[in-house]
Every structure is written in structure tokens, then in C-alpha cells.
Enzyme design. Sequence first.
Site, short mmCIF file in Angstrom:
data_model
loop_
_atom_site.label_atom_id
_atom_site.label_comp_id
_atom_site.label_asym_id
_atom_site.label_seq_id
_atom_site.Cartn_x
_atom_site.Cartn_y
_atom_site.Cartn_z
CG ASN A 154 5.68 -67.98 20.02
OD1 ASN A 154 5.32 -68.99 19.43
ND2 ASN A 154 6.62 -67.18 19.53
CD GLU A 249 10.41 -70.03 9.30
OE1 GLU A 249 11.18 -69.23 9.88
OE2 GLU A 249 10.47 -70.24 8.08
CB CYS A 287 11.90 -66.79 17.37
SG CYS A 287 10.65 -66.62 16.10
#
Length: 481
Positions: A154, A249, A287
Site C-alpha cells: 500500500n 505493524e 491501516c
Amino acid sequence: MTSTHAFWLAGRQATGEDTFDVTSPWDGRLVGTVAVPTEDQVEEAVAAAHAVLDEFAATPAHVRAAALDHVSRRLVERTEEIARLISAENGKPLKWARGEVGRAVSVFRFAAEEARRFNGGDAQRLDTDAGGAGRLALTRRFPRGVVLGIAPFNFPLNLCAHKIAPAIAVGAPIILKPAPATPLSGLLLGELLAETELPAGAWSVLPVPNDRMPALVQDERLPVISFTGSDKVGFAIMDSVPRKHCTLELGGNGAAVVLADYASEKDLDWAATRIATFSNYQGGQSCISVQRVIADASVYERLVPKVIAAVEAQVTGDPGDDATDVGPLVSEDAAKRVESWVDEAVRAGAQLLTGGKRDGAGYAPTVLSEVPEDVTISREEVFGPVLTLRRVESETEAFEKVNDSKYGLQAGVFTHDLQAAFRAHRALEVGGVIIGDVPSYRADQMPYGGAKQSGVGREGVRFAMDDYTYERVMVLTGLAL
């Protein structure tokens, strides 16, 4: 005809026996063909990184800082080219791709600055007790070992930067594994690193297929793993290597809370604009994108139409067009998954206020209300351009709804009340609380990471440097203190 992109093996270009194609999520065109390293080449990269560990750790700070500064400058010089590369392989609109390059510029600059001041040593006198008379403790940090950095699709440039730059800053060799869908940005970073004077073996960029990763993860010569991606994969990695140091993460389902005092038309216009923008930026594939909006009942009815209008104003289409706000998702399969979650929610009684349509890999910016709490989109990370709206009766209920999640990455709280801000900071079980804005704000130098199933450890250059190193104490004896 597109030439094959070589990978970077211990600082030099190499090609393997196999290749794979990278295609545009927008129109399916071929963006690049990438060489895949053989198992022998992966072994060579790991062996080289392990062999150079002591040499690289002893490299003067000015050498590491100069290399990081060089990469930062070169990213500036090639901004437009790199932004178009990100957009082509990822489907990210150019405006957001340019922003990503700018962030990577800062990451390498911050790392260069930290490399110059990191590990100066903390002195502690020990004669506070009689047994420590004449003794001084000097504490410094040293690399834990070679870092295996696993980056997602992403943010194909900036999240590779967040793996590489802190490792170079502390003198830890790194093997970077970019995402299979978006390897070209990571390989370009290798091109810029190859222009520096870093020792051979200090870094490799290996587009290894996911099905070959378990062996690399298990390799004892790679004691540090920095992974960004799904919670399922991240915790599976950590469970498989319990003796390794893992920074994870992972996911989130970011909440934006609008409290009762945030009530003027100007306030609500700002909140609606920010919510709409950051539920849809990157196609919602962040996220910390806004997934849940939790608004006090006193402002809810006025906020909802503003949010819908702001979402409908998002320009969707060709990511190569400067006017586009929302491009496609990374693949048609990803869009189909989002579609299935929205359809499930609507069947269960959720109200579809706008959007809800898929076109290939694209999914229209979508707003839902009255979403049952037990449907998938209420509990999981949608990773798409969808947000849900919920009315609450109090600040306490709002904070409870934020915490009613297995995730805890970041939350945004729209309020002017300083006391409410501090209450939010105390109450919300997240890694970051953003006051007066959405949860999607991130400064690359601040600590970034989550609570609960949103991860372990922290990124943000200085904080990743801590994660990549450990404290070693030296006690000096016989000193006249």
C-alpha cells in the site's frame, strides 16, 4: 517492450532463472517484469549480510549519514518519475503518490540526522551505593543483527524506506523483501543505494515469492524481523520464531470520534471533509484510514449529510490523472472482498447511504449507517474505501465504542476541549490519539504502532532504530569521580 528489472544482491544487480510481471490495477497494462532470485542467490545475500555485520556496525556515523542523505536528495531529484512508478504499480492517484515520495525523502533525511547523534552513550555514576565507589557505567546501543524487512503493497516506497533507513542509520545489514504486487519502488531504492559507498552485503532487495518466505523467516542469521502487513500473517511469523526480535505493524479499523462540543457548521464541515478524504485516500488501503465514524447524538444528524456530500465529491478514476482522488484497489480480488463485506452488512440491516458499487478493481467510495456490530465490516479491517457511521449518547460511550475492537492503531477525536483530549489520551487503547483530526495523520519521525492486535513495537525512524538495537553496558572501575 519492457526490460526485466534486476534485483539487488549484496549491493549489486543480479537476475535469476525466473521472472514475474507487474501489472497496473487500473488498466491491466504491463508495468514491469521482475527477476526472481534463486534459492542459491538468497543464500548468498544472507551470507553476505551476516559476514558484513561487524564491519557495518563499526562504520563511522558520517559514512552512514552521507549515504542516507544521498538517497534523500536523489528521491527529490526523481520525484515525478518515482511518483508515476508508484501510481502505475499500485494504482495510487498521482497526488497521493507524490506525497508518498515526499514522505520517503523525509524518512531518509531523519535517518541521516539520527545516525549522526545516535549511540553517543549514556554515562551513569554508580557510587550512589558504597559498593559502586569509583565506578561509572557507560551504556551504548549495538545492532541485534541482520534485519529482514518485509514491506506491504500500500505504500511501496515509504514503507520500504521505513525498513531500510533505520537499519542503515544504526549499521545493521538489511535484506528487504518488497510486496510481490509492488516490487518496483523497492528495487528503485536499491538503485539509489547502489550509488553510495556502503559496504557490500550491507543491503539487498530481494523480490522473493511469498511461498518461499518461511525459510527466510526461520533463518537464524536474521535475528530481527520488521514486518508490515496483515495481523494474521504478522502473528504467524512471530509465533514461528519466538526467539527472534519482531516489530509488527499490523491492521486497524481506525475510528474518528466527533464530540458534542465540535458543533459549529465550520467544525462539522472540517470534520466531514477530513473524514471523507481519509476514508478514501489510497483507495482506503491504509491501516489508519477512517473506517468508523462515532458521533455524539447532538451533532450526528447535521454531520451525516455533510459526510455523504464530501464522500460523493471524491473524484474517482484514472490514477494517472492529477484530478483523481480515488483510484482502484490493488487488485480485482481485493475489490470483490470489499464488495462482499458491504453486501453482507446491507443484508444484515445496514443502510447504504452512498456508493456500494464495484467496477473491476475499483470500488465506489461508500458510506454505511446502522451497521450491526456482528458483521465482518464492523469487526475487521476493510482496507477499502468504506466508512460506517454510528450515533452515541456520550463521550464515555464514544470511547467505549472505539475500544470495542481487537485493533488499536490510531484514533482521531474532533474536540476543542483540552480536558476531553486528555481523557481520550488516557481512555483510548490505541498507539496514537490525534486531536482535532482523523486517525490517518502520521509524522514519519514520531513513534508509530499499535496496541492489541495492531502490532508489536514501534516504527518512526528513531524508534525503529531502538528496535533494531540493544543496550550494552560497560562498567569502568577505579575512577576518580
